[in-house]
Design a protein around this motif. Structure first.
Motif, PDB file in Angstrom:
ATOM      1  N   ARG A 194      24.776  64.497  47.699  1.00 39.69           N
ATOM      2  CA  ARG A 194      23.644  65.358  48.022  1.00 39.69           C
ATOM      3  C   ARG A 194      23.294  65.277  49.506  1.00 39.69           C
ATOM      4  NH1 ARG A 194      20.402  62.880  43.868  1.00 39.69           N
ATOM      5  NH2 ARG A 194      21.364  63.572  41.957  1.00 39.69           N
ATOM      6  N   LYS A 195      23.274  64.061  50.037  1.00 45.33           N
ATOM      7  CA  LYS A 195      22.961  63.884  51.456  1.00 45.33           C
ATOM      8  C   LYS A 195      23.990  64.590  52.338  1.00 45.33           C
ATOM      9  CE  LYS A 195      20.500  59.497  51.068  1.00 45.33           C
ATOM     10  NZ  LYS A 195      20.529  58.065  51.388  1.00 45.33           N
ATOM     11  N   LYS A 196      25.259  64.476  51.971  1.00 50.03           N
ATOM     12  CA  LYS A 196      26.313  65.125  52.758  1.00 50.03           C
ATOM     13  C   LYS A 196      26.166  66.647  52.716  1.00 50.03           C
ATOM     14  CE  LYS A 196      29.915  61.611  52.372  1.00 50.03           C
ATOM     15  NZ  LYS A 196      31.249  61.297  51.834  1.00 50.03           N
ATOM     16  N   ILE A 197      25.856  67.184  51.530  1.00 53.05           N
ATOM     17  CA  ILE A 197      25.707  68.631  51.401  1.00 53.05           C
ATOM     18  C   ILE A 197      24.509  69.117  52.212  1.00 53.05           C
ATOM     19  CG2 ILE A 197      25.108  70.467  49.758  1.00 53.05           C
ATOM     20  CD1 ILE A 197      26.869  69.007  47.711  1.00 53.05           C
TER      21      ILE A 197
ATOM     22  N   LYS B  61      24.706  56.529  42.688  1.00 54.03           N
ATOM     23  CA  LYS B  61      24.841  56.337  44.135  1.00 54.03           C
ATOM     24  C   LYS B  61      25.751  57.392  44.744  1.00 54.03           C
ATOM     25  CE  LYS B  61      24.087  51.351  44.336  1.00 54.03           C
ATOM     26  NZ  LYS B  61      24.711  50.043  44.618  1.00 54.03           N
ATOM     27  N   ASN B  62      26.859  57.670  44.068  1.00 58.48           N
ATOM     28  CA  ASN B  62      27.800  58.670  44.587  1.00 58.48           C
ATOM     29  C   ASN B  62      27.179  60.066  44.610  1.00 58.48           C
ATOM     30  OD1 ASN B  62      29.809  56.814  45.078  1.00 58.48           O
ATOM     31  ND2 ASN B  62      30.781  57.094  43.087  1.00 58.48           N
ATOM     32  N   LYS B  63      26.382  60.381  43.584  1.00 55.20           N
ATOM     33  CA  LYS B  63      25.710  61.683  43.571  1.00 55.20           C
ATOM     34  C   LYS B  63      24.709  61.783  44.709  1.00 55.20           C
ATOM     35  CE  LYS B  63      26.155  62.738  38.660  1.00 55.20           C
ATOM     36  NZ  LYS B  63      25.433  62.917  37.382  1.00 55.20           N
ATOM     37  N   ALA B  64      23.969  60.700  44.966  1.00 57.48           N
ATOM     38  CA  ALA B  64      22.996  60.708  46.062  1.00 57.48           C
ATOM     39  C   ALA B  64      23.690  60.875  47.405  1.00 57.48           C
ATOM     40  CB  ALA B  64      22.182  59.418  46.040  1.00 57.48           C
TER      41      ALA B  64
END
Length: 96
Positions: free
Chosen positions: A66-69, A60-63
């Protein structure tokens, strides 16, 4: 002196109000506590369950990262494109 009794009763009233007044910290603790002093966990998680929970949280944290980037890069890219277009428009207006 006139009014001496009135002032004495006013001072007494103020003293009594100060004694009955609770502090902000006490109000905060009284409104936020649920009556228990410490957290009691009745469910014991096995190491396998903890590993799966940890894995899910990491995914979840990786997703989210990714969205923030992607959002940041798209905003920066759109700003650069807008600036390039405006720059071309102003250059054409200055030449002619």
């Amino acid at each position: 002196m006139a009014g001496e009794g009135f002032m004495m009763s006013a001072n007494t009233s103020l003293k009594n109000n100060k004694r009955n007044k609770t502090s902000r910290l006490e109000k905060f603790v009284n409104t936020t506590s649920n009556g228990q002093d410490e957290f009691i966990d009745h469910n014991k998680a096995t190491p396998k369950q903890l590993a799966t929970i940890r894995q899910q949280l990491q995914e979840k944290n990786k997703a989210i990262l990714r969205k923030k980037i992607i959002l940041t890069l798209s905003i920066v890219g759109s700003i650069l494109i807008i600036l390039a277009v405006l720059n071309q428009v102003f250059i054409k207006n200055l030449i002619f």
